[in-house]
Design a protein around this motif. Sequence first.
Motif, mmCIF file in Angstrom:
data_model
loop_
_atom_site.group_PDB
_atom_site.id
_atom_site.type_symbol
_atom_site.label_atom_id
_atom_site.label_comp_id
_atom_site.label_asym_id
_atom_site.label_seq_id
_atom_site.Cartn_x
_atom_site.Cartn_y
_atom_site.Cartn_z
ATOM 1 N N HIS A 1 5.510 -6.599 -0.691
ATOM 2 C CA HIS A 1 6.238 -4.894 -0.902
ATOM 3 C C HIS A 1 7.002 -4.651 -2.226
ATOM 4 C CE1 HIS A 1 4.898 -4.730 3.267
ATOM 5 N NE2 HIS A 1 5.248 -6.141 3.371
ATOM 6 N N TYR A 2 7.329 -6.037 -3.068
ATOM 7 C CA TYR A 2 8.280 -5.447 -3.971
ATOM 8 C C TYR A 2 7.587 -5.382 -5.059
ATOM 9 C CZ TYR A 2 11.391 -6.338 -8.086
ATOM 10 O OH TYR A 2 11.789 -6.151 -9.173
ATOM 11 N N THR B 1 14.633 -0.126 -9.418
ATOM 12 C CA THR B 1 14.582 0.604 -7.696
ATOM 13 C C THR B 1 13.872 -0.543 -6.466
ATOM 14 O OG1 THR B 1 12.502 0.427 -7.678
ATOM 15 C CG2 THR B 1 13.662 3.062 -7.997
ATOM 16 N N GLU C 1 16.413 -0.411 -3.531
ATOM 17 C CA GLU C 1 16.146 0.778 -2.654
ATOM 18 C C GLU C 1 15.296 0.056 -1.666
ATOM 19 O OE1 GLU C 1 13.532 5.293 -2.575
ATOM 20 O OE2 GLU C 1 15.088 4.185 -4.081
ATOM 21 N N GLN C 2 13.700 -0.912 -2.360
ATOM 22 C CA GLN C 2 13.448 -1.839 -1.571
ATOM 23 C C GLN C 2 13.261 -2.578 -0.366
ATOM 24 O OE1 GLN C 2 9.665 -2.130 -4.784
ATOM 25 N NE2 GLN C 2 11.394 -1.654 -6.302
ATOM 26 N N THR D 1 16.764 -2.448 0.211
ATOM 27 C CA THR D 1 17.156 -2.015 2.567
ATOM 28 C C THR D 1 16.909 -0.915 2.649
ATOM 29 O OG1 THR D 1 17.734 0.480 0.243
ATOM 30 C CG2 THR D 1 19.669 -2.113 0.312
ATOM 31 N N ASN D 2 15.637 -1.030 2.067
ATOM 32 C CA ASN D 2 14.149 0.146 3.162
ATOM 33 C C ASN D 2 13.505 -0.618 4.147
ATOM 34 O OD1 ASN D 2 14.758 2.550 2.628
ATOM 35 N ND2 ASN D 2 14.359 2.658 0.507
ATOM 36 N N TYR D 3 13.391 -2.523 3.285
ATOM 37 C CA TYR D 3 12.432 -2.794 4.125
ATOM 38 C C TYR D 3 13.133 -3.523 5.090
ATOM 39 C CZ TYR D 3 9.450 -6.941 3.962
ATOM 40 O OH TYR D 3 8.415 -7.909 4.362
ATOM 41 N N PRO D 4 12.515 -3.245 6.423
ATOM 42 C CA PRO D 4 12.886 -3.433 7.844
ATOM 43 C C PRO D 4 13.547 -5.541 8.146
ATOM 44 C CG PRO D 4 10.729 -2.080 7.592
ATOM 45 C CD PRO D 4 11.140 -2.769 6.788
#
Length: 77
Positions: A19-20, A26, A29-30, A32-35
């Motif tokens: 995902h990164y 960023t 943000e990445q 904190t948005n990774y569930p």
Amino acid sequence: EAHHIKPFSVILEEFLKNHYDGNINTAYEQITNYPEFMDESNLVVLCRNCHHKVHYSDNHELSPYRWESATTIENTL
């Protein structure tokens, strides 16, 4: 003590691999948005003694990720 049921190291490895995007600007943000980083159901509170037992147990049910990633000499032959 807080214990990650699915180890933080496994979550981090999956995040970095899948995902990164490598953009340090960023990254926060990445993350904190990774569930999985924010999944409270992946945590359990244990006393210090029990937390140690979970991490260093020979019981697969207490420490399944430890045993899943373990290797034996038979696997290396």
